[in-house]
Design a protein around this motif. Structure first.
Motif, PDB file in Angstrom:
ATOM      1  N   LYS A 186       0.819  -1.209   0.000  1.00  0.00           N
ATOM      2  CA  LYS A 186       0.000   0.000   0.000  1.00  0.00           C
ATOM      3  C   LYS A 186       0.856   1.263   0.000  1.00  0.00           C
ATOM      4  N   ARG A 187       1.977   1.197   0.727  1.00  0.00           N
ATOM      5  CA  ARG A 187       2.828   2.382   0.845  1.00  0.00           C
ATOM      6  C   ARG A 187       3.569   2.682  -0.445  1.00  0.00           C
ATOM      7  N   THR A 188       3.924   1.656  -1.187  1.00  0.00           N
ATOM      8  CA  THR A 188       4.818   1.844  -2.326  1.00  0.00           C
ATOM      9  C   THR A 188       4.113   1.839  -3.676  1.00  0.00           C
ATOM     10  N   LYS A 189       2.806   1.643  -3.688  1.00  0.00           N
ATOM     11  CA  LYS A 189       2.065   1.621  -4.948  1.00  0.00           C
ATOM     12  C   LYS A 189       0.863   2.555  -4.872  1.00  0.00           C
ATOM     13  N   THR A 190       0.500   3.130  -5.997  1.00  0.00           N
ATOM     14  CA  THR A 190      -0.745   3.878  -6.053  1.00  0.00           C
ATOM     15  C   THR A 190      -1.907   2.886  -5.980  1.00  0.00           C
ATOM     16  N   GLY A 191      -3.105   3.402  -5.774  1.00  0.00           N
ATOM     17  CA  GLY A 191      -4.266   2.527  -5.733  1.00  0.00           C
ATOM     18  C   GLY A 191      -4.413   1.713  -6.997  1.00  0.00           C
ATOM     19  N   ALA A 192      -4.250   2.366  -8.141  1.00  0.00           N
ATOM     20  CA  ALA A 192      -4.390   1.668  -9.420  1.00  0.00           C
ATOM     21  C   ALA A 192      -3.289   0.633  -9.604  1.00  0.00           C
ATOM     22  N   GLU A 193      -2.076   0.978  -9.209  1.00  0.00           N
ATOM     23  CA  GLU A 193      -0.966   0.034  -9.322  1.00  0.00           C
ATOM     24  C   GLU A 193      -1.192  -1.187  -8.435  1.00  0.00           C
ATOM     25  N   LEU A 194      -1.696  -0.964  -7.224  1.00  0.00           N
ATOM     26  CA  LEU A 194      -1.938  -2.071  -6.310  1.00  0.00           C
ATOM     27  C   LEU A 194      -3.027  -3.000  -6.841  1.00  0.00           C
ATOM     28  N   VAL A 195      -4.070  -2.420  -7.420  1.00  0.00           N
ATOM     29  CA  VAL A 195      -5.144  -3.233  -7.995  1.00  0.00           C
ATOM     30  C   VAL A 195      -4.599  -4.100  -9.125  1.00  0.00           C
ATOM     31  N   ALA A 196      -3.828  -3.515 -10.019  1.00  0.00           N
ATOM     32  CA  ALA A 196      -3.258  -4.277 -11.137  1.00  0.00           C
ATOM     33  C   ALA A 196      -2.324  -5.371 -10.632  1.00  0.00           C
ATOM     34  N   PHE A 197      -1.534  -5.041  -9.625  1.00  0.00           N
ATOM     35  CA  PHE A 197      -0.583  -5.989  -9.055  1.00  0.00           C
ATOM     36  C   PHE A 197      -1.315  -7.181  -8.446  1.00  0.00           C
ATOM     37  N   MET A 198      -2.349  -6.895  -7.643  1.00  0.00           N
ATOM     38  CA  MET A 198      -3.072  -7.974  -6.964  1.00  0.00           C
ATOM     39  C   MET A 198      -3.930  -8.779  -7.943  1.00  0.00           C
ATOM     40  N   ASN A 199      -4.476  -8.144  -8.962  1.00  0.00           N
ATOM     41  CA  ASN A 199      -5.232  -8.892  -9.972  1.00  0.00           C
ATOM     42  C   ASN A 199      -4.324  -9.861 -10.730  1.00  0.00           C
ATOM     43  N   ALA A 200      -3.096  -9.427 -10.987  1.00  0.00           N
ATOM     44  CA  ALA A 200      -2.141 -10.308 -11.668  1.00  0.00           C
ATOM     45  C   ALA A 200      -1.777 -11.484 -10.766  1.00  0.00           C
ATOM     46  N   HIS A 201      -1.582 -11.204  -9.476  1.00  0.00           N
ATOM     47  CA  HIS A 201      -1.304 -12.292  -8.536  1.00  0.00           C
ATOM     48  C   HIS A 201      -2.486 -13.257  -8.484  1.00  0.00           C
ATOM     49  N   GLY A 202      -3.686 -12.718  -8.409  1.00  0.00           N
ATOM     50  CA  GLY A 202      -4.883 -13.563  -8.354  1.00  0.00           C
ATOM     51  C   GLY A 202      -5.024 -14.441  -9.576  1.00  0.00           C
ATOM     52  N   ALA A 203      -4.713 -13.888 -10.742  1.00  0.00           N
ATOM     53  CA  ALA A 203      -4.795 -14.667 -11.981  1.00  0.00           C
ATOM     54  C   ALA A 203      -3.827 -15.848 -11.939  1.00  0.00           C
ATOM     55  N   ARG A 204      -2.634 -15.620 -11.382  1.00  0.00           N
ATOM     56  CA  ARG A 204      -1.657 -16.711 -11.279  1.00  0.00           C
ATOM     57  C   ARG A 204      -2.147 -17.782 -10.300  1.00  0.00           C
ATOM     58  N   GLU A 205      -2.753 -17.355  -9.202  1.00  0.00           N
ATOM     59  CA  GLU A 205      -3.264 -18.327  -8.224  1.00  0.00           C
ATOM     60  C   GLU A 205      -4.414 -19.147  -8.809  1.00  0.00           C
ATOM     61  N   LYS A 206      -5.262 -18.503  -9.565  1.00  0.00           N
ATOM     62  CA  LYS A 206      -6.368 -19.237 -10.191  1.00  0.00           C
ATOM     63  C   LYS A 206      -5.849 -20.253 -11.216  1.00  0.00           C
ATOM     64  N   ALA A 207      -4.843 -19.846 -11.958  1.00  0.00           N
ATOM     65  CA  ALA A 207      -4.312 -20.728 -12.995  1.00  0.00           C
ATOM     66  C   ALA A 207      -3.502 -21.881 -12.405  1.00  0.00           C
ATOM     67  N   ASN A 208      -2.834 -21.615 -11.281  1.00  0.00           N
ATOM     68  CA  ASN A 208      -1.969 -22.619 -10.666  1.00  0.00           C
ATOM     69  C   ASN A 208      -2.026 -22.462  -9.155  1.00  0.00           C
ATOM     70  N   PRO A 209      -3.082 -22.950  -8.506  1.00  0.00           N
ATOM     71  CA  PRO A 209      -3.243 -22.765  -7.057  1.00  0.00           C
ATOM     72  C   PRO A 209      -2.058 -23.332  -6.275  1.00  0.00           C
ATOM     73  N   THR A 210      -1.633 -22.603  -5.280  1.00  0.00           N
ATOM     74  CA  THR A 210      -0.531 -23.061  -4.439  1.00  0.00           C
ATOM     75  C   THR A 210      -0.859 -24.395  -3.780  1.00  0.00           C
ATOM     76  N   VAL A 211      -2.111 -24.532  -3.325  1.00  0.00           N
ATOM     77  CA  VAL A 211      -2.565 -25.755  -2.661  1.00  0.00           C
ATOM     78  C   VAL A 211      -3.788 -26.288  -3.408  1.00  0.00           C
ATOM     79  N   SER A 212      -3.843 -27.594  -3.585  1.00  0.00           N
ATOM     80  CA  SER A 212      -4.994 -28.212  -4.253  1.00  0.00           C
ATOM     81  C   SER A 212      -6.296 -27.835  -3.563  1.00  0.00           C
ATOM     82  N   ARG A 213      -7.313 -27.537  -4.348  1.00  0.00           N
ATOM     83  CA  ARG A 213      -8.605 -27.130  -3.805  1.00  0.00           C
ATOM     84  C   ARG A 213      -9.583 -28.301  -3.661  1.00  0.00           C
ATOM     85  N   GLY A 214      -9.134 -29.514  -3.904  1.00  0.00           N
ATOM     86  CA  GLY A 214      -9.975 -30.682  -3.697  1.00  0.00           C
ATOM     87  C   GLY A 214     -11.243 -30.693  -4.515  1.00  0.00           C
TER      88      GLY A 214
END
Length: 500
Positions: free
Chosen positions: A435-463
Motif C-alpha cells: 500500500k505504501r509503495t504503490k498507487t491505488g491503481a498500481e496495487l489493484v493491477a498488481f493484486m489482480n495479476a497475482h490472483g490470476a496466477r493463483e487461479k491458474a496454478n493454485p498453491t494448494v490443491s482445492r480438492g
C-alpha cells in the motif's frame, strides 16, 4: 462509569427498567474499583502490563489482514468445510463486505485496547508513583496508542480518534471519523512525546516493553508512509546510536530462547510451557490442515492450514538465500512417510512442551526492518547513496547474498521492496508495504495479476472446489477495509468507505 465506542450490555442495562440505580451502585467488596486502583507502582504496572497483554489478541489474527490479503500467503482449503468462506477466507479472495465478522472483531479489539490505554493515561496524574515513573509510563502508553492508530488509519483511512475516556453514552454516539491527516497528526504527537520520555533500555523486570528505540522506529515508519522522506531519514538515524545490531544468524532472531535480543526493537510477548494462558500457537495455525503431528509434534491439536506461503512467495527468494529455509518449507513428510507438497511457514516452528502452547514471541519492529526503512527513505529523498546501499547490503549479506551496487533510484526502490518481502516474510509487513509503495491503481493491477496466477496454478490443491467468479477480483476501493456494519448501526453518524 466509563464507556467504550462499542456500546454493549452495560448501556442496555443503563436504559432498562429492570436495572435499578441501587443495583448499579453496589460494589464487590472483594474487588478494587477503578477509582481506588492505579494508586501505587504495582497497580500502575499491572494496568500497563494488561494493555500489553491485550496486544496478543490483535496479533493472533493480524496475519489474516497483513499477509493473506497480500501476495505472500494463502490457505489450505478444506473442501468439506466451507464455514470460513464468509469470514477469514474473504481476505484471501478479496470478497470482503461490511458484514464480515472478522472486520467487526478487528475493529472491536483495537478500540478495546484503546479504551484501556486512555483510561490508564487518565488515572496517571492522581497516582502516587514518582514523576519520573509517570513520565515514562505515559510515554509507553502513548507509543501503544500510536501503534494502534497507525494500524487503524492504514486499514480504514478516516477513523474515530479518542484520546480520553468518555464519561457518558452520548459522547460515544457523537464520535465521528476524522480525516487521515488528523489521525497522523495525533500519531506523530504521541510518538514525539514517547521518544522524549521513554528509556533507551528497559530494566530486566520490564524486558519486552517499549523503549525509545521502539518509538523512534515507529515514527520513522509513520513518516515513510506519508512520504515525508527527509523526516523519516532524520528520525530513523536516531536509532543508530542506541546499541541495536543484526543477530549473526537469521534463525536466532526467532529462537524462543533468544527473545528480546539485540535485533529486537519491539515484539509481542508470549509465554508457553505453562497454564497461564499467555502462550502463542502460530505453528499450529500455519501448519497444513491434515499434517497432524508431523509438523507440530502433537496430534491432539488439529492445525488450521492458514497463512500458507504462495507460489509467488516461494519464488521470491534468490538462490542461496539463507532465510528461505528458516522461513518456510515447500512440503512436509507425513507420519506415514509420505511427502506432501503443501508449503508452510517454519519461522515460528520451535520445540515446546505442551500441545498448542508455543513460546514464540511475534516480532513487530526489528533492526533489519529499520535498516531497510532507512535505505528506502534515503533513496526516495536523495537517490541511492553509499549509505543507502550499506544499509541494504548489511541485511543481504547476513542472508548469504552478494551486495548490490550501481542501481539507479527506480531499481533501488524495487530492490528494497524485494528485500523487505523476503527479510520480513510472515511478520505482517507485506500488505502495508504494498500500500505504501504503490498507487491505488498500481496495487489493484498488481493484486489482480497475482490472483490470476493463483487461479491458474493454485498453491494448494482445492480438492475439486471451483473458484467463485468474484475470487481474486480486486477494485481500488478495496485498498481500504469497510467500516463494520454493526458500528454504523450503533452510530449512524459514521460514514462507510466508498464502494462498500
Amino acid at each position: 462509569m466509563k464507556y467504550q465506542i462499542t456500546i454493549g450490555l452495560l448501556i442496555i442495562c443503563l436504559f432498562s427498567t429492570s436495572c435499578s440505580k441501587e443495583f448499579l451502585n453496589k460494589t464487590d467488596p472483594t474487588r478494587i474499583g477503578t477509582e481506588l486502583f492505579f494508586k501505587d507502582q504495582v497497580q500502575v504496572d499491572q494496568a500497563v502490563n494488561g494493555v500489553y497483554g491485550q496486544l496478543q489478541r490483535i496479533t493472533n489474527i493480524s496475519y489474516i489482514f497483513k499477509e493473506m490479503m497480500s501476495d505472500n500467503t494463502t490457505f489450505d482449503l478444506n473442501p468439506l468445510d466451507r464455514g470460513g468462506a464468509a469470514g477469514w477466507e474473504a481476505f484471501e479472495f478479496s470478497t470482503v463486505n461490511s458484514g464480515n465478522g472478522e472486520i467487526s472483531n478487528l475493529w472491536n479489539l483495537y478500540y478495546s485496547v484503546m479504551y484501556n490505554v486512555n483510561n490508564t493515561l487518565g488515572k496517571l496524574p492522581n497516582s502516587e508513583i514518582t514523576d519520573e515513573s509517570k513520565k515514562q509510563t505515559e510515554g509507553e502508553l502513548k507509543f501503544l496508542r500510536a501503534l494502534l492508530y497507525f494500524d487503524l488509519v492504514r486499514y480504514w483511512g478516516d477513523v474515530v480518534v479518542v484520546t480520553k475516556t468518555l464519561e457518558t453514552p452520548n459522547e460515544a454516539f457523537a464520535q465521528l471519523r476524522v480525516p487521515q491527516a488528523q489521525v497522523y497528526t495525533q500519531i506523530e504527537s504521541d510518538l514525539k512525546d514517547a521518544i522524549a520520555s521513554m528509556p533507551a533500555k528497559q530494566p530486566a523486570a520490564k524486558l519486552g516493553r517499549a523503549t525509545k528505540g521502539s518509538a523512534i522506529s515507529l515514527l520513522g515508519e509513520v513518516y515513510l508512509t506519508q512520504k515525508k522522506y527527509t523526516e523519516a531519514v532524520s528520525t530513523l538515524n536516531g536509532i543508530l546510536p542506541l546499541g541495536y545490531s543484526l543477530m549473526p544468524s537469521y534463525a536466532d532472531v526467532f529462537d524462543p530462547n533468544k527473545k528480546n535480543n539485540v535485533e529486537s526493537v519491539f515484539e509481542i510477548q508470549y509465554q508457553g510451557g505453562n497454564d497461564l494462558g499467555e502462550q502463542s500457537n502460530f505453528m499450529y495455525i500455519f501448519a497444513p490442515r491434515l499434517s497432524g503431528a508431523a509438523i507440530t509434534g502433537y496430534a491432539s491439536v488439529v492445525p488450521s492450514g492458514r497463512n500458507i506461503p504462495t507460489n509467488d512467495m516461494i519464488a521470491a527468494y534468490e538462490a542461496g538465500d539463507l532465510r528461505k529455509d528458516v522461513s518456510l518449507k515447500t512440503s512436509y513428510t507425513a507420519t506415514n512417510g509420505t511427502v506432501v507438497p503443501i508449503p508452510y511457514v517454519t519461522k515460528y516452528k520451535h520445540a515446546h512442551t505442551i500441545a498448542g502452547r508455543t513460546d514464540d514471541n511475534w516480532p513487530v519492529i526489528r533492526y533489519a526492518d529499520v535498516l531497510l526503512m532507512l535505505a528506502e527513505a534515503i533513496n526516495e529523498a536523495t537517490g541511492p547513496t553509499a549509505e543507502a546501499f550499506n544499509y541494504l547490503n548489511r541485511v543481504r549479506m547476513r542472508a548469504g547474498l552478494l551486495p548490490l551496487s550501481g542501481l539507479d533510484q527506480t531499481a533501488f526502490r524495487t530492490a528494497v521492496l524485494q528485500e523487505r518481502r523476503v527479510e520480513l516474510a510472515f511478520e505482517n509487513h507485506r500488505w502495508f508495504d504494498l500500500k505504501r509503495t504503490k498507487t491505488g491503481a498500481e496495487l489493484v493491477a498488481f493484486m489482480n495479476a497475482h490472483g490470476a496466477r493463483e487461479k491458474a496454478n493454485p498453491t494448494v490443491s482445492r480438492g475439486g472446489v471451483a473458484f467463485n467468479a468474484q475470487d481474486y477480483i480486486y477494485s481500488e476501493n478495496e485498498v481500504l477495509l469497510p467500516i463494520p456494519a454493526p458500528q454504523i448501526l450503533i452510530n449512524d453518524k459514521l460514514t462507510q468507505n466508498q464502494g462498500y
